[in-house]
Motif scaffolding. Sequence first.
Motif, PDB file in Angstrom:
ATOM      1  N   THR A  54       7.531  -1.943   4.259  1.00  0.00           N
ATOM      2  CA  THR A  54       5.862  -1.747   3.883  1.00  0.00           C
ATOM      3  C   THR A  54       5.809  -1.086   2.757  1.00  0.00           C
ATOM      4  OG1 THR A  54       3.702  -1.306   4.613  1.00  0.00           O
ATOM      5  CG2 THR A  54       5.159   0.104   5.822  1.00  0.00           C
ATOM      6  N   GLY A  55       5.270  -1.806   2.346  1.00  0.00           N
ATOM      7  CA  GLY A  55       5.381  -0.660   0.138  1.00  0.00           C
ATOM      8  C   GLY A  55       6.528  -0.944  -0.496  1.00  0.00           C
ATOM      9  N   ALA A  56       7.123  -2.220  -0.146  1.00  0.00           N
ATOM     10  CA  ALA A  56       8.213  -2.736  -0.785  1.00  0.00           C
ATOM     11  C   ALA A  56       7.898  -3.282  -1.814  1.00  0.00           C
ATOM     12  CB  ALA A  56       9.555  -3.249   0.230  1.00  0.00           C
ATOM     13  N   GLY A  57       7.027  -3.626  -1.757  1.00  0.00           N
ATOM     14  CA  GLY A  57       6.447  -5.053  -3.194  1.00  0.00           C
ATOM     15  C   GLY A  57       6.672  -6.274  -3.339  1.00  0.00           C
ATOM     16  N   LYS A  58       6.294  -6.426  -1.350  1.00  0.00           N
ATOM     17  CA  LYS A  58       6.668  -8.100  -1.188  1.00  0.00           C
ATOM     18  C   LYS A  58       5.312  -8.655  -1.607  1.00  0.00           C
ATOM     19  CE  LYS A  58       6.417  -6.974   3.093  1.00  0.00           C
ATOM     20  NZ  LYS A  58       6.136  -5.757   2.819  1.00  0.00           N
ATOM     21  N   GLU A  79       4.921   5.431   0.180  1.00  0.00           N
ATOM     22  CA  GLU A  79       3.980   4.407  -0.118  1.00  0.00           C
ATOM     23  C   GLU A  79       3.268   3.869   1.331  1.00  0.00           C
ATOM     24  OE1 GLU A  79       8.105   1.611  -0.255  1.00  0.00           O
ATOM     25  OE2 GLU A  79       8.114   2.223  -2.235  1.00  0.00           O
ATOM     26  N   ARG A  80       3.981   3.480   2.666  1.00  0.00           N
ATOM     27  CA  ARG A  80       2.730   2.969   3.627  1.00  0.00           C
ATOM     28  C   ARG A  80       2.969   4.225   5.267  1.00  0.00           C
ATOM     29  NH1 ARG A  80       1.835  -0.293  -0.472  1.00  0.00           N
ATOM     30  NH2 ARG A  80       0.702  -1.915  -0.359  1.00  0.00           N
ATOM     31  N   PHE A  81       2.142   4.504   5.659  1.00  0.00           N
ATOM     32  CA  PHE A  81       2.338   5.274   6.859  1.00  0.00           C
ATOM     33  C   PHE A  81       3.023   4.549   7.936  1.00  0.00           C
ATOM     34  CE2 PHE A  81       0.709   6.894  10.775  1.00  0.00           C
ATOM     35  CZ  PHE A  81       0.737   8.342  10.509  1.00  0.00           C
ATOM     36  N   THR A  82       4.211   4.880   8.454  1.00  0.00           N
ATOM     37  CA  THR A  82       5.443   4.239   9.030  1.00  0.00           C
ATOM     38  C   THR A  82       4.814   4.787  10.826  1.00  0.00           C
ATOM     39  OG1 THR A  82       6.606   5.402   8.605  1.00  0.00           O
ATOM     40  CG2 THR A  82       6.223   3.772   6.887  1.00  0.00           C
ATOM     41  N   GLU A  83       5.397   3.776  11.145  1.00  0.00           N
ATOM     42  CA  GLU A  83       5.829   4.415  13.000  1.00  0.00           C
ATOM     43  C   GLU A  83       6.852   5.769  12.496  1.00  0.00           C
ATOM     44  OE1 GLU A  83       7.959   1.871  15.571  1.00  0.00           O
ATOM     45  OE2 GLU A  83       9.508   0.692  13.157  1.00  0.00           O
ATOM     46  N   ASN A  84       7.942   6.231  11.877  1.00  0.00           N
ATOM     47  CA  ASN A  84       8.753   6.700  11.972  1.00  0.00           C
ATOM     48  C   ASN A  84       7.342   8.254  11.738  1.00  0.00           C
ATOM     49  OD1 ASN A  84      10.792   5.335  12.650  1.00  0.00           O
ATOM     50  ND2 ASN A  84      11.476   5.211  10.544  1.00  0.00           N
ATOM     51  N   ASP A  85       6.572   8.266  10.753  1.00  0.00           N
ATOM     52  CA  ASP A  85       5.789   9.293  10.519  1.00  0.00           C
ATOM     53  C   ASP A  85       4.886   9.459  11.782  1.00  0.00           C
ATOM     54  OD1 ASP A  85       6.038   9.378   8.373  1.00  0.00           O
ATOM     55  OD2 ASP A  85       5.357   7.816   7.420  1.00  0.00           O
TER      56      ASP A  85
END
Length: 377
Positions: free
Chosen positions: A3-7, A339-345
């Motif tokens: 997520t947030g990579a610019g796809k 960038e985005r909130f992730t499951e690792n956060d």
Amino acid sequence: GVTGAGKSSLVNALRGLSDFHEEAAQTDVIEGTMEPMGYPHPTFPNVIIWDLPGIGTPNFKAVEYLERVNYSQYDFFIIVASNRFTAYDTQLSHEIQKMKKRFCYVRSKMDIAITNEKLNPDFNEGATLQKVRKYCLDKLLEANISSPQIFLVSSFYREKYDFHLMRRIVVVEIEALRRRLLRPAVPPDSEKKRDDESAKLSKGSWIHFIIFQKIFKIDLAKLRDALLQRNLDEVSEEIRQELDKLQNVKLDIAITGVSGAGKSSLVNALRGMTDYEEGAAEVGITQTTMECHAYPHPLFPKVTLWDLPGIGTPEFKPKDYLEKVCFSQYDFFMIVTSERFTENDVLLAHEIMKMKKKFYFVRSKMDVSIAAESRKP
């Protein structure tokens, strides 16, 4: 990709559109793509470019991702990354190889990476691009990906780097696939739906507070009782001893989060340093922090800032991360994301809460986000 990579911006670039064209894929500074969205290719009417949600958010956890986006339904893949090579990239590329399909690996936002690297007094653009390309190649080969195609691109500056080469390669792949029956342009929600519809389309104050919480735990009710039962000199001496402890307590602050979020730069900023001063935490355009590094706080000699490796890379997989960085030894945490909130956060925050400790959540690189948003009309 993540997520947030610019796809979504890459989808728009491949279609020759700006991010703000009325028919463009939606882009945002927060998680935007919540379901697979199909967009027509500008040259090939039977080709659909699918903008998939990012892997690794609380909404699209890695263990559920492939099934939820119906990964097997697509014919060709572009894996997009904007920072470090992650365990998610490995997962996605392995699945594509297992299906005997093809993909290319795109390192996006190269304009931002080059701008940041120009702060380095020894900057050389050609050497920087080669370093990033080699990093991506090495990581893919380490993941046992055979003959990977790698492109360094900027969706905003399409005349630079590898964008035009990537677009030509995508056309070549499309031409190769045209010999096969292309799937109709329907949202790949499920196999059942496809069968049913196959005919349709203030500086330092926070540290004081943390130290206070850690060591200075005088119960006010207990103090009141002590004043009633003992003389003032005895109570004053007890308070003085507690204050002495406060001055001498050691505090370890961990700077953690996903790889490439700007943790090392934050450590340097907290110490009042630039990224390229002698004694600064090392920063880089590729994965740099491979072990836990300690740095003294400039105002508090007993306080140590720990620059931890990023979670979610092949070297620091989420299931091994807490143990490998000795997560429980730290007193306070800063979780950094760019960038985005992730499951690792979520994983990190839950672990900190389970230890009954405190943390700050830091959204870094806001200058980059604001610059991207400023392109809006």
